[in-house]
Motif scaffolding. Sequence first.
Motif, PDB file in Angstrom:
ATOM      1  N   SER A 383       0.819  -1.213   0.000  1.00  0.00           N
ATOM      2  CA  SER A 383       0.000   0.000   0.000  1.00  0.00           C
ATOM      3  C   SER A 383       0.851   1.260   0.000  1.00  0.00           C
ATOM      4  O   SER A 383       2.006   1.267   0.452  1.00  0.00           O
ATOM      5  N   LYS A 384       0.262   2.335  -0.494  1.00  0.00           N
ATOM      6  CA  LYS A 384       0.849   3.664  -0.395  1.00  0.00           C
ATOM      7  C   LYS A 384       0.070   4.515   0.607  1.00  0.00           C
ATOM      8  O   LYS A 384       0.003   5.733   0.505  1.00  0.00           O
ATOM      9  N   PHE A 385      -0.507   3.845   1.569  1.00  0.00           N
ATOM     10  CA  PHE A 385      -1.276   4.514   2.617  1.00  0.00           C
ATOM     11  C   PHE A 385      -0.405   5.544   3.322  1.00  0.00           C
ATOM     12  O   PHE A 385       0.735   5.267   3.710  1.00  0.00           O
ATOM     13  N   LYS A 386      -0.926   6.750   3.492  1.00  0.00           N
ATOM     14  CA  LYS A 386      -0.095   7.862   3.959  1.00  0.00           C
ATOM     15  C   LYS A 386       0.337   7.729   5.422  1.00  0.00           C
ATOM     16  O   LYS A 386       1.308   8.367   5.846  1.00  0.00           O
ATOM     17  N   PHE A 387      -0.377   6.902   6.199  1.00  0.00           N
ATOM     18  CA  PHE A 387       0.008   6.703   7.599  1.00  0.00           C
ATOM     19  C   PHE A 387       0.679   5.342   7.799  1.00  0.00           C
ATOM     20  O   PHE A 387       0.597   4.745   8.874  1.00  0.00           O
ATOM     21  N   LYS A 388       1.337   4.885   6.753  1.00  0.00           N
ATOM     22  CA  LYS A 388       1.971   3.571   6.821  1.00  0.00           C
ATOM     23  C   LYS A 388       3.065   3.525   7.884  1.00  0.00           C
ATOM     24  O   LYS A 388       3.246   2.519   8.548  1.00  0.00           O
ATOM     25  N   ARG A 389       3.793   4.604   8.061  1.00  0.00           N
ATOM     26  CA  ARG A 389       4.847   4.632   9.067  1.00  0.00           C
ATOM     27  C   ARG A 389       4.267   4.497  10.479  1.00  0.00           C
ATOM     28  O   ARG A 389       4.857   3.838  11.346  1.00  0.00           O
ATOM     29  N   LEU A 390       3.118   5.113  10.725  1.00  0.00           N
ATOM     30  CA  LEU A 390       2.456   4.978  12.021  1.00  0.00           C
ATOM     31  C   LEU A 390       2.068   3.520  12.263  1.00  0.00           C
ATOM     32  O   LEU A 390       2.221   2.996  13.377  1.00  0.00           O
ATOM     33  N   ILE A 391       1.569   2.856  11.224  1.00  0.00           N
ATOM     34  CA  ILE A 391       1.207   1.446  11.346  1.00  0.00           C
ATOM     35  C   ILE A 391       2.447   0.608  11.645  1.00  0.00           C
ATOM     36  O   ILE A 391       2.407  -0.304  12.481  1.00  0.00           O
ATOM     37  N   GLU A 392       3.544   0.922  10.988  1.00  0.00           N
ATOM     38  CA  GLU A 392       4.776   0.153  11.202  1.00  0.00           C
ATOM     39  C   GLU A 392       5.269   0.296  12.635  1.00  0.00           C
ATOM     40  O   GLU A 392       5.638  -0.700  13.281  1.00  0.00           O
ATOM     41  N   VAL A 393       5.274   1.516  13.159  1.00  0.00           N
ATOM     42  CA  VAL A 393       5.724   1.744  14.532  1.00  0.00           C
ATOM     43  C   VAL A 393       4.784   1.069  15.521  1.00  0.00           C
ATOM     44  O   VAL A 393       5.224   0.402  16.472  1.00  0.00           O
ATOM     45  N   SER A 394       3.478   1.218  15.293  1.00  0.00           N
ATOM     46  CA  SER A 394       2.501   0.636  16.214  1.00  0.00           C
ATOM     47  C   SER A 394       2.590  -0.883  16.236  1.00  0.00           C
ATOM     48  O   SER A 394       2.373  -1.515  17.280  1.00  0.00           O
ATOM     49  N   SER A 395       2.911  -1.482  15.083  1.00  0.00           N
ATOM     50  CA  SER A 395       2.918  -2.944  14.991  1.00  0.00           C
ATOM     51  C   SER A 395       4.095  -3.577  15.713  1.00  0.00           C
ATOM     52  O   SER A 395       4.073  -4.780  15.992  1.00  0.00           O
ATOM     53  N   ILE A 396       5.142  -2.811  16.006  1.00  0.00           N
ATOM     54  CA  ILE A 396       6.292  -3.369  16.716  1.00  0.00           C
ATOM     55  C   ILE A 396       6.424  -2.800  18.126  1.00  0.00           C
ATOM     56  O   ILE A 396       7.332  -3.181  18.867  1.00  0.00           O
ATOM     57  N   LEU A 397       5.507  -1.922  18.520  1.00  0.00           N
ATOM     58  CA  LEU A 397       5.652  -1.217  19.789  1.00  0.00           C
ATOM     59  C   LEU A 397       5.589  -2.164  20.983  1.00  0.00           C
ATOM     60  O   LEU A 397       6.294  -1.978  21.975  1.00  0.00           O
ATOM     61  N   THR A 398       4.738  -3.197  20.894  1.00  0.00           N
ATOM     62  CA  THR A 398       4.585  -4.084  22.042  1.00  0.00           C
ATOM     63  C   THR A 398       5.806  -4.961  22.270  1.00  0.00           C
ATOM     64  O   THR A 398       5.904  -5.616  23.310  1.00  0.00           O
ATOM     65  N   LEU A 399       6.735  -5.004  21.295  1.00  0.00           N
ATOM     66  CA  LEU A 399       7.989  -5.694  21.544  1.00  0.00           C
ATOM     67  C   LEU A 399       8.826  -4.956  22.583  1.00  0.00           C
ATOM     68  O   LEU A 399       9.575  -5.567  23.340  1.00  0.00           O
ATOM     69  N   ALA A 400       8.696  -3.631  22.605  1.00  0.00           N
ATOM     70  CA  ALA A 400       9.497  -2.824  23.521  1.00  0.00           C
ATOM     71  C   ALA A 400       8.759  -2.504  24.815  1.00  0.00           C
ATOM     72  O   ALA A 400       9.379  -2.374  25.871  1.00  0.00           O
ATOM     73  N   VAL A 401       7.440  -2.370  24.746  1.00  0.00           N
ATOM     74  CA  VAL A 401       6.666  -1.974  25.921  1.00  0.00           C
ATOM     75  C   VAL A 401       6.412  -3.195  26.813  1.00  0.00           C
ATOM     76  O   VAL A 401       5.942  -4.223  26.334  1.00  0.00           O
ATOM     77  N   PRO A 402       6.731  -3.124  28.096  1.00  0.00           N
ATOM     78  CA  PRO A 402       6.519  -4.262  28.996  1.00  0.00           C
ATOM     79  C   PRO A 402       5.042  -4.648  29.099  1.00  0.00           C
ATOM     80  O   PRO A 402       4.151  -3.801  28.999  1.00  0.00           O
ATOM     81  N   GLY A 403       4.815  -5.932  29.331  1.00  0.00           N
ATOM     82  CA  GLY A 403       3.446  -6.421  29.438  1.00  0.00           C
ATOM     83  C   GLY A 403       2.686  -5.811  30.596  1.00  0.00           C
ATOM     84  O   GLY A 403       1.466  -5.616  30.509  1.00  0.00           O
ATOM     85  N   VAL A 404       3.377  -5.487  31.703  1.00  0.00           N
ATOM     86  CA  VAL A 404       2.673  -4.899  32.843  1.00  0.00           C
ATOM     87  C   VAL A 404       2.134  -3.517  32.491  1.00  0.00           C
ATOM     88  O   VAL A 404       1.047  -3.132  32.934  1.00  0.00           O
ATOM     89  N   VAL A 405       2.884  -2.748  31.708  1.00  0.00           N
ATOM     90  CA  VAL A 405       2.407  -1.424  31.304  1.00  0.00           C
ATOM     91  C   VAL A 405       1.215  -1.561  30.368  1.00  0.00           C
ATOM     92  O   VAL A 405       0.214  -0.849  30.506  1.00  0.00           O
ATOM     93  N   LEU A 406       1.306  -2.471  29.422  1.00  0.00           N
ATOM     94  CA  LEU A 406       0.180  -2.706  28.525  1.00  0.00           C
ATOM     95  C   LEU A 406      -1.040  -3.163  29.314  1.00  0.00           C
ATOM     96  O   LEU A 406      -2.170  -2.738  29.046  1.00  0.00           O
ATOM     97  N   GLY A 407      -0.825  -4.018  30.312  1.00  0.00           N
ATOM     98  CA  GLY A 407      -1.938  -4.485  31.135  1.00  0.00           C
ATOM     99  C   GLY A 407      -2.595  -3.357  31.913  1.00  0.00           C
ATOM    100  O   GLY A 407      -3.832  -3.292  32.007  1.00  0.00           O
ATOM    101  N   ILE A 408      -1.792  -2.470  32.486  1.00  0.00           N
ATOM    102  CA  ILE A 408      -2.353  -1.313  33.201  1.00  0.00           C
ATOM    103  C   ILE A 408      -3.181  -0.461  32.250  1.00  0.00           C
ATOM    104  O   ILE A 408      -4.278   0.005  32.587  1.00  0.00           O
ATOM    105  N   GLY A 409      -2.670  -0.241  31.041  1.00  0.00           N
ATOM    106  CA  GLY A 409      -3.425   0.536  30.063  1.00  0.00           C
ATOM    107  C   GLY A 409      -4.743  -0.116  29.708  1.00  0.00           C
ATOM    108  O   GLY A 409      -5.764   0.572  29.543  1.00  0.00           O
ATOM    109  N   TYR A 410      -4.766  -1.435  29.602  1.00  0.00           N
ATOM    110  CA  TYR A 410      -6.009  -2.137  29.297  1.00  0.00           C
ATOM    111  C   TYR A 410      -7.029  -1.986  30.427  1.00  0.00           C
ATOM    112  O   TYR A 410      -8.232  -1.922  30.180  1.00  0.00           O
TER     113      TYR A 410
END
Length: 560
Positions: A383-410
């Motif tokens: 795709s040439k979707f204009k927010f493709k970079r945002l999708i790329e960053v979001s798709s790998i973010l949980t590799l860096a963010v600890p599960g406890v932080v993600l759990g608190i956010g949920y």
Amino acid sequence: MRLLNSRDRLGWGITIILFLLVLYPLAAVLIQVLLPGVFSGVWKLGDWSLLLEIFNRPLWQKSLENSLLLGLGTTLLATTLGTALAVIRSSWSFPTAKLLDGAVWLLIITPSFILAQGWVLFAAGGGIASELLGWSWVRGAIFQPAGLIFVMTLSKFPFAYLSVYAAMEWKVDGLSHAARLCGASAMTVWRTIQAPLLLPAVLAGASLVFMDTIGDFGLPASIAAVYKFPTLPYSIYSAIYTSPIRFDMAGVLSFYLVVLIGLAMMLQFYMLRRSRFDFLSGGAVRSKPSADGRFAFLLGLLNILFLLIIIGIPVGANIIISLLGTQGGGYALANLTLEHYRELFSSSSQLLTGFGHSLIIAVSAALLGLLVGLGVAYVLTYSKFKFKRLIEVSSILTLAVPGVVLGIGYIFVWNQKWLESIGLLLYGTPWILVLAAIAGAVPVITRLMVGAMAKVPVQLLTAAQLQGDSFIGRIRFILIPLIRGALLSAGLAAFGSGIFDLAVNSILFPPKFLTLPVTINKAFENLDFGYASAATIASSGIVILIILAVELLLRRKEVA
């Protein structure tokens, strides 16, 4: 135009999904600090001075100090160890080298709390080291900050190893030969040419080690039974599961944890831009380990000893303890029993219930995660979707963010009263565990899918579209058959990771809905080491057999 429109619609849909799965929960953690009552309908500015309380409250300050000490110390040692092993593995051929590669991947996919439990069983008072081997000094050596850094180093060095090893796949000997012809020594060539070329890979590996270490929940959760070493992830968990619930403490500590990881990512990106070296050219050749056998036997022997430490101790300790009738009975033949394994499969065992729950969650997350990951990879690849970079960053973010932080956010996102009126009050239900498992699986699935789709030219999809095929048809009859192997690997990887995710499960598991990692960890916290070890060995074996059986069945069907 219709093809582009369909891709844009997919891009917007994937953006919304990733926003709900990843970005919104992470933003909620930061918003909770600034507007503590916003998710309860109270619009009141928070006390920002609470962020500075981390320097005044002993537990908060100690958690930050311990996390920084553990993160920085492990990063230094693990990066050094991983880089050295990668250089040796790429430079010389020796027996058992393949075993090192296998051990690296085993350490990456094995949950950290299982490895940590093995080290606790080995080093604790009355453990294997002191009782079976007579090494009474091990307990004092391991259960101190330097010892914990040592244990963490032995489980986190694979990130640096893989990063550097991949960078050494190609070499340009012309640069080194030119330097040697000018009179440079071998050490000078390494210091001025080869080492700078490896610097980006070393920095990338170091950042991965730091982020995975500072967000690790497994080690502090496991050692809490025998040694008090509060870290940011474990203190966040304690703030949620103590009375009264301390959302302010959880929010502040999560804020600092996110800031530290964000700084590590920014430093990595900055250093990689400053240290860019494009050295692959027509003179580049694939590197091959030297066949010089002078040190081959010695390297092979040292490698075996190293593997006995990094794999043999944590895995072997779990196996030995699982076979002991009682801890006080010693390591005699008369004390060996299979009673703990029989207890696992009794009608009153919590393990079977927790294992069943985890299987359902992992299978659901793997199937739904495949759909999300397939969509993400399609947008990133075609795709040439204009927010493709945002999708790329979001798709790998949980590799860096600890599960406890993600759990608190949920908790903040899915525990709001207005959601109940529309049937989306997911907190306290198994579905919130499925969502968190999908968020954790998307990065792995996406990376595998992007690599597979890169081999499929877009012209195939365009030709099918010109023949009148629908978007779903192109995906179903052209793309999926060509990447079926990658889909299978991604699904199995997501399934395996979803089974043993202790951090998210500990934060989000509903009342009276135990899962496998929570069941094992609770047994360990209650000092029921035999049962916990037997549960670890049995459940790991069953999961491996399931993965192997599914892969064998589907791979054979694919070939047929």
